[in-house]
Design an enzyme around this catalytic site. Structure first.
Site, short mmCIF file in Angstrom:
data_model
loop_
_atom_site.label_atom_id
_atom_site.label_comp_id
_atom_site.label_asym_id
_atom_site.label_seq_id
_atom_site.Cartn_x
_atom_site.Cartn_y
_atom_site.Cartn_z
N HIS A 196 0.93 -1.18 -0.13
CA HIS A 196 0.06 0.00 0.07
C HIS A 196 0.90 1.14 -0.27
CE1 HIS A 196 -3.10 2.89 1.27
NE2 HIS A 196 -3.93 2.07 0.84
N ASP A 214 -7.78 -4.90 -0.37
CA ASP A 214 -8.45 -4.67 -1.77
C ASP A 214 -8.38 -6.49 -2.03
OD1 ASP A 214 -9.16 -2.24 -2.38
OD2 ASP A 214 -7.06 -1.89 -2.42
#
Length: 428
Positions: free
Chosen positions: A305, A363
């Site tokens: 991320h 995700d």
């Protein structure tokens, strides 16, 4: 004690004030840098620039911490519900029972959209992407609800905020129903926020529909996890649009357009496509080897991320939620889940991934969960936008109420041609 930072440009040194937040790194206030030195700063992507002061969300990417108004995301997702989180983001404190009941009532009674919106939807092609429909329909709300577009009126700002939080599930469900050729389903006031949304998406007029409480709770948790995430691309877009004085419906539509980008809101869809491409556990070593090869364009989606340099705290909650949903639906040997679990094991133990801190993010799991619930991949980002609406609204409201707020106007480093004179077309 006043703290400042000295910046030396050529032979001139200027003092810039340093501002400290409640927690997190301090910032150097360079507002007067140009006036004092004739120079701007250069920071592509604004990764080292604080564009605003905010009291809403705090992230510590190194430690894997996400706080809404000071409350850890894990506690809110486990013990609260989405509308309680909405209240917290909007008003700064968790609601009392009376405040919660009143807030839920107001949201529930605003879920219907103007009936003429039905005709608006009919102007789209049947194969239009649901996100394209969402950008247009949310922007069009200002035409249907022009009595709440005066941003200088606190009451109108409140009404616009409630309308968007309440009507976003209805619009999202309408976009879904339109894309699959089914009739729109009106909201039902007797249901909670997430159950109502599931019903609007999956009910049909010819049979009775009862929302599954396990799936509704899982979806509610997904909404909570996505409600806000500090100054990300779409939130910054909403603030930038709002800084011009644009109405809140237009600002949120701009945020939805930004969220549509695959590097932002489309990441869970990309992660699911990757799992489908890998297919089975025995093919994982091949793809892991490709991910490690700098000359191979393949990348593992759903890992790492931009902000979190540790395990995404939302991913831990999503992993548990994924198992709950698959268990409730009787999906025991889902090949996608098997691939996901093995990839997660490798990412948490393989020296290559550990060294680069490529941990699974939210995700990675949310795509599997939403697919199991029956949502097509084209709807994933729509659900993201639905959840993030409250964050956008809270950030927009905070910006409007900030007395130091100014219209956004980033600077640039110009590298084009210097000044030159026009030459007649006959002489070129």
């Amino acid at each position: 004690m006043t703290v400042s930072a000295a910046i030396t440009v050529s032979d001139k040194t200027v003092e810039m004030p340093v501002k400290a937040g409640t927690i997190g790194p301090s910032v150097v206030d360079i507002a007067k840098l140009y006036a004092q030195t004739g120079m701007f700063t250069y920071d592509p992507g604004f990764t080292s620039t604080a564009s605003c002061e905010s009291k809403i969300t705090y992230i510590d990417g190194d430690e894997g911490v996400l706080l809404y108004r000071g409350y850890p995301i894990e506690q809110l997702a486990e013990h609260g519900d989405f509308l309680e989180t909405c209240y917290l983001l909007l008003y700064g404190e968790l609601p009392t029972p009376a405040q919660k009941a009143d807030f839920d009532y107001r949201v529930t009674r605003h879920t219907m959209v103007h009936e003429q919106m039905m005709r608006f939807f009919q102007g789209f092609r049947r194969d239009a992407h649901p996100m394209a429909v969402m950008v247009a329909s949310v922007g069009a709300l200002s035409a249907f609800y022009h009595d709440s577009t005066d941003i200088s009126d606190p009451h109108q700002r409140m009404v616009a905020s409630m309308r968007m939080i309440a009507k976003m599930p209805t619009l999202a469900a309408m976009a879904f129903k339109y894309s699959i050729g089914q009739p729109f389903v009106y909201p039902q006031n007797s249901l909670d926020y997430s159950s109502n949304f599931l019903r609007m998406c999956f009910a049909v007029p010819c049979e009775e529909y009862k929302p599954n409480p396990i799936l509704a709770r899982a979806l509610d948790r997904i909404f909570t996890l996505h409600a806000d995430h500090e100054q990300n691309a779409s939130t910054s877009t909403v603030r930038l649009a709002g800084s011009s004085g644009a109405n809140p419906f237009a600002c949120v539509a701009a945020g939805i357009a930004c969220l549509w980008g695959p590097a932002h809101g489309g990441a869970n869809e990309a992660a699911l496509h990757m799992l489908e491409e890998i297919g089975t556990v025995d093919r994982i070593p091949e793809y892991v080897a490709r991910a490690k090869d700098k000359n191979d364009p393949f990348r593992l989606m759903g890992f790492g991320h931009r902000v979190y340099k540790n395990y995404d705290p939302r991913a831990k909650i999503m992993q548990k939620t994924t198992h709950e949903v698959l268990g409730e639906l009787g999906i025991k040997d889902d090949p996608l889940l098997q691939v996901a679990m093995e990839l997660e094991r490798i990412a948490l133990s393989d020296p290559y991934f550990v060294e680069k801190k490529l941990y699974p993010n939210i995700d990675f799991y949310s795509g599997i969960t939403l697919k199991a619930m029956g949502f097509p991949t084209s709807m994933f980002t729509v659900l993201f936008a639905l959840a993030r609406t409250v964050g956008w609204i809270a950030q927009w409201s905070e910006m409007i109420e900030d007395p130091g707020q100014r219209i956004g106007r980033p600077r640039q480093l110009y590298t084009g041609e210097p000044q030159r004179d026009y030459v007649s077309i006959t002489q070129r």
